[in-house]
Design a protein around this motif. Structure first.
Motif, PDB file in Angstrom:
ATOM      1  N   LEU A  13     -30.172 -24.544  44.799  1.00 36.40           N
ATOM      2  CA  LEU A  13     -29.574 -24.430  46.121  1.00 36.40           C
ATOM      3  C   LEU A  13     -30.684 -24.557  47.149  1.00 36.40           C
ATOM      4  CD1 LEU A  13     -27.412 -23.042  44.243  1.00 36.40           C
ATOM      5  CD2 LEU A  13     -26.741 -21.726  46.258  1.00 36.40           C
ATOM      6  N   THR A  14     -30.446 -25.348  48.179  1.00 36.90           N
ATOM      7  CA  THR A  14     -31.461 -25.605  49.195  1.00 36.90           C
ATOM      8  C   THR A  14     -30.845 -25.473  50.582  1.00 36.90           C
ATOM      9  OG1 THR A  14     -32.551 -27.177  47.718  1.00 36.90           O
ATOM     10  CG2 THR A  14     -33.148 -27.276  50.045  1.00 36.90           C
ATOM     11  N   PRO A  15     -31.494 -24.752  51.509  1.00 37.52           N
ATOM     12  CA  PRO A  15     -31.001 -24.745  52.891  1.00 37.52           C
ATOM     13  C   PRO A  15     -30.969 -26.166  53.435  1.00 37.52           C
ATOM     14  CG  PRO A  15     -32.648 -23.026  52.569  1.00 37.52           C
ATOM     15  CD  PRO A  15     -32.676 -23.883  51.331  1.00 37.52           C
ATOM     16  N   ILE A  16     -29.880 -26.528  54.092  1.00 40.48           N
ATOM     17  CA  ILE A  16     -29.744 -27.898  54.591  1.00 40.48           C
ATOM     18  C   ILE A  16     -30.857 -28.255  55.564  1.00 40.48           C
ATOM     19  CG2 ILE A  16     -28.311 -29.314  56.122  1.00 40.48           C
ATOM     20  CD1 ILE A  16     -25.876 -28.308  54.602  1.00 40.48           C
ATOM     21  N   ALA A  17     -31.264 -27.294  56.398  1.00 42.53           N
ATOM     22  CA  ALA A  17     -32.332 -27.578  57.366  1.00 42.53           C
ATOM     23  C   ALA A  17     -33.626 -27.970  56.676  1.00 42.53           C
ATOM     24  CB  ALA A  17     -32.560 -26.360  58.249  1.00 42.53           C
ATOM     25  N   ARG A  18     -33.850 -27.463  55.456  1.00 44.65           N
ATOM     26  CA  ARG A  18     -35.089 -27.766  54.741  1.00 44.65           C
ATOM     27  C   ARG A  18     -35.082 -29.168  54.140  1.00 44.65           C
ATOM     28  NH1 ARG A  18     -36.572 -23.487  50.308  1.00 44.65           N
ATOM     29  NH2 ARG A  18     -36.396 -22.140  52.154  1.00 44.65           N
ATOM     30  N   LEU A  19     -33.907 -29.766  53.996  1.00 42.43           N
ATOM     31  CA  LEU A  19     -33.829 -31.092  53.384  1.00 42.43           C
ATOM     32  C   LEU A  19     -34.590 -32.133  54.194  1.00 42.43           C
ATOM     33  CD1 LEU A  19     -30.089 -31.270  52.235  1.00 42.43           C
ATOM     34  CD2 LEU A  19     -32.100 -30.794  50.839  1.00 42.43           C
ATOM     35  N   TRP A  25     -35.649 -39.353  57.378  1.00 43.17           N
ATOM     36  CA  TRP A  25     -35.173 -40.409  56.472  1.00 43.17           C
ATOM     37  C   TRP A  25     -34.641 -39.817  55.176  1.00 43.17           C
ATOM     38  CZ3 TRP A  25     -37.402 -40.990  51.658  1.00 43.17           C
ATOM     39  CH2 TRP A  25     -38.665 -40.391  51.450  1.00 43.17           C
ATOM     40  N   ARG A  26     -35.099 -38.621  54.813  1.00 41.63           N
ATOM     41  CA  ARG A  26     -34.669 -38.010  53.561  1.00 41.63           C
ATOM     42  C   ARG A  26     -33.190 -37.617  53.580  1.00 41.63           C
ATOM     43  NH1 ARG A  26     -38.534 -36.757  49.886  1.00 41.63           N
ATOM     44  NH2 ARG A  26     -40.706 -36.824  50.583  1.00 41.63           N
ATOM     45  N   VAL A  27     -32.609 -37.471  54.763  1.00 42.06           N
ATOM     46  CA  VAL A  27     -31.189 -37.117  54.834  1.00 42.06           C
ATOM     47  C   VAL A  27     -30.355 -38.184  55.518  1.00 42.06           C
ATOM     48  CG1 VAL A  27     -31.514 -34.617  54.713  1.00 42.06           C
ATOM     49  CG2 VAL A  27     -31.629 -35.753  56.933  1.00 42.06           C
ATOM     50  N   LEU A  38     -22.863 -30.575  46.694  1.00 44.68           N
ATOM     51  CA  LEU A  38     -21.912 -30.004  47.655  1.00 44.68           C
ATOM     52  C   LEU A  38     -22.700 -29.583  48.886  1.00 44.68           C
ATOM     53  CD1 LEU A  38     -18.904 -28.964  48.133  1.00 44.68           C
ATOM     54  CD2 LEU A  38     -19.857 -26.708  47.589  1.00 44.68           C
ATOM     55  N   LEU A  39     -22.306 -30.092  50.045  1.00 44.23           N
ATOM     56  CA  LEU A  39     -22.919 -29.711  51.306  1.00 44.23           C
ATOM     57  C   LEU A  39     -21.987 -28.743  52.021  1.00 44.23           C
ATOM     58  CD1 LEU A  39     -24.053 -33.263  52.486  1.00 44.23           C
ATOM     59  CD2 LEU A  39     -25.463 -31.530  51.358  1.00 44.23           C
ATOM     60  N   THR A  82     -25.928 -24.884  53.316  1.00 43.99           N
ATOM     61  CA  THR A  82     -26.509 -24.895  51.976  1.00 43.99           C
ATOM     62  C   THR A  82     -26.115 -26.166  51.250  1.00 43.99           C
ATOM     63  OG1 THR A  82     -26.372 -22.479  51.837  1.00 43.99           O
ATOM     64  CG2 THR A  82     -26.625 -23.676  49.762  1.00 43.99           C
ATOM     65  N   ALA A  83     -27.080 -26.754  50.555  1.00 43.04           N
ATOM     66  CA  ALA A  83     -26.817 -27.890  49.678  1.00 43.04           C
ATOM     67  C   ALA A  83     -26.912 -27.406  48.235  1.00 43.04           C
ATOM     68  CB  ALA A  83     -27.827 -29.005  49.931  1.00 43.04           C
ATOM     69  N   VAL A  84     -25.845 -27.638  47.482  1.00 43.50           N
ATOM     70  CA  VAL A  84     -25.826 -27.254  46.072  1.00 43.50           C
ATOM     71  C   VAL A  84     -26.000 -28.516  45.239  1.00 43.50           C
ATOM     72  CG1 VAL A  84     -24.541 -26.131  44.218  1.00 43.50           C
ATOM     73  CG2 VAL A  84     -24.240 -25.372  46.596  1.00 43.50           C
ATOM     74  N   PHE A  85     -27.118 -28.616  44.539  1.00 38.44           N
ATOM     75  CA  PHE A  85     -27.368 -29.724  43.629  1.00 38.44           C
ATOM     76  C   PHE A  85     -27.014 -29.231  42.225  1.00 38.44           C
ATOM     77  CE2 PHE A  85     -30.118 -30.313  47.278  1.00 38.44           C
ATOM     78  CZ  PHE A  85     -29.918 -31.649  47.594  1.00 38.44           C
ATOM     79  N   PHE A  86     -26.021 -29.845  41.606  1.00 42.27           N
ATOM     80  CA  PHE A  86     -25.477 -29.351  40.345  1.00 42.27           C
ATOM     81  C   PHE A  86     -26.381 -29.624  39.148  1.00 42.27           C
ATOM     82  CE2 PHE A  86     -21.940 -29.226  43.115  1.00 42.27           C
ATOM     83  CZ  PHE A  86     -20.956 -28.420  42.557  1.00 42.27           C
ATOM     84  N   GLY A  87     -27.320 -30.560  39.281  1.00 39.98           N
ATOM     85  CA  GLY A  87     -28.101 -30.974  38.128  1.00 39.98           C
ATOM     86  C   GLY A  87     -27.334 -32.022  37.334  1.00 39.98           C
ATOM     87  N   ARG A  88     -28.053 -32.757  36.501  1.00 44.23           N
ATOM     88  CA  ARG A  88     -27.395 -33.845  35.778  1.00 44.23           C
ATOM     89  C   ARG A  88     -26.712 -33.380  34.494  1.00 44.23           C
ATOM     90  NH1 ARG A  88     -31.880 -36.862  37.899  1.00 44.23           N
ATOM     91  NH2 ARG A  88     -33.144 -36.680  36.013  1.00 44.23           N
TER      92      ARG A  88
END
Length: 278
Positions: A13-19, A25-27, A38-39, A82-88
């Motif tokens: 899980l990553t704070p969206i502001a940190r992305l 360009w990363r977002v 999931l955003l 929050t951005a939830v990256f589920f993993g592969r």
């Protein structure tokens, strides 16, 4: 063809502001991930483009993006979430198409916030079976998504935009994601889709405000920036990988959009090549 994997690939899980900490360009640039994301936006507003269609987002909006779907979104200083990256390797039954969810009732919002907090707590815990507990909470998140889709009767159609244009833009974005390294022109993509380049561009402008060429160029140059940032691959090899006829042509195209050469971009503080963690 060598494809550099996205990293990391585990649940996080990553704070969206940190992305956007490493550059907007990363977002904002068009890209796709090899895992679901999931955003969840809690503050601020902006615009997000998913599968060729742009729409606004605001507080208490949740956007689910399956793997392999092109997307990019504006992020203003006040945007939080929050951005939830589920993993592969999540082993969950998740939606196969993008979902734009607007949980308006406080109960649904609190359920989501509580689930995210539980995932974060277990993901950071050193207690026994913490990874397994985090995966179970992630399963509850997938249940929340399913129930919210049913509650909203979500059709993933943007009101006021022609459905045919949305479908064509989605087909184009999927084709572009598959073949953007092949050096195909917009006219060639249009031919595969059975339409003219003019019609394809009109559909893209209708759904996301960008031409078909802009989407193609954006996707290629995002990958260029990612390869420059995350690998030690020589610039001429990156150019070849992305379908450019020469390193010089690649350099000119990159400089036109990034405002600096690929070499300067790689040397910029925070952009130095690092081998990604797998």
């Amino acid at each position: 063809m060598t494809i550099i994997p996205d990293a990391p690939s585990a649940l996080r899980l990553t704070p969206i502001a940190r992305l956007a900490a490493g550059g907007r360009w990363r977002v904002e640039a068009m890209r796709s991930l090899r895992e679901p994301v999931l955003l969840w936006f809690t503050q601020g507003q902006g615009r997000i483009t998913v599968a060729g269609t742009t729409r606004g987002y605001g507080p208490h909006n949740a956007i689910f993006i399956p793997p392999g779907v092109m997307h990019g979104f504006e992020i203003a200083p006040r945007v939080q979430g929050t951005a939830v990256f589920f993993g592969r390797k999540h082993d969950l039954d998740l939606p196969a198409t993008p979902q734009f969810l607007r949980p308006r009732d406080p109960i649904s919002q609190k359920e989501l916030v509580s689930t995210l907090e539980n995932i974060q707590r277990e993901a950071e815990s050193t207690r026994a079976s913490a990874p397994r507990a985090a995966r179970h909470h992630l399963g509850l998140l997938s249940v929340w998504i399913d129930r919210q889709i049913e509650r909203e009767n979500n059709t993933d159609v943007l009101p006021g935009r022609p459905l045919a244009a949305q479908r064509l833009a989605a087909r184009y974005s999927a084709l572009l994601e598959r073949d953007y390294r092949s050096n195909l022109s917009v006219s060639e993509y249009a031919g595969v889709l059975g339409v003219t380049a003019t019609h394809l561009t009109r559909a893209c402008r209708t759904t996301c405000g960008r031409s078909a060429h802009m989407l193609l160029e954006d996707r290629i140059l995002f990958e260029a920036r990612r390869l420059l940032t995350e690998t030690r691959m020589p610039i001429n090899q990156i150019a070849q990988l992305l379908g450019y006829n020469s390193a010089g042509y690649f350099t000119r195209a990159f400089q036109k959009t990034a405002g600096m050469t690929p070499s300067a971009f790689r040397k910029k503080p925070g952009h130095g090549p690092v081998v990604p963690r797998l």
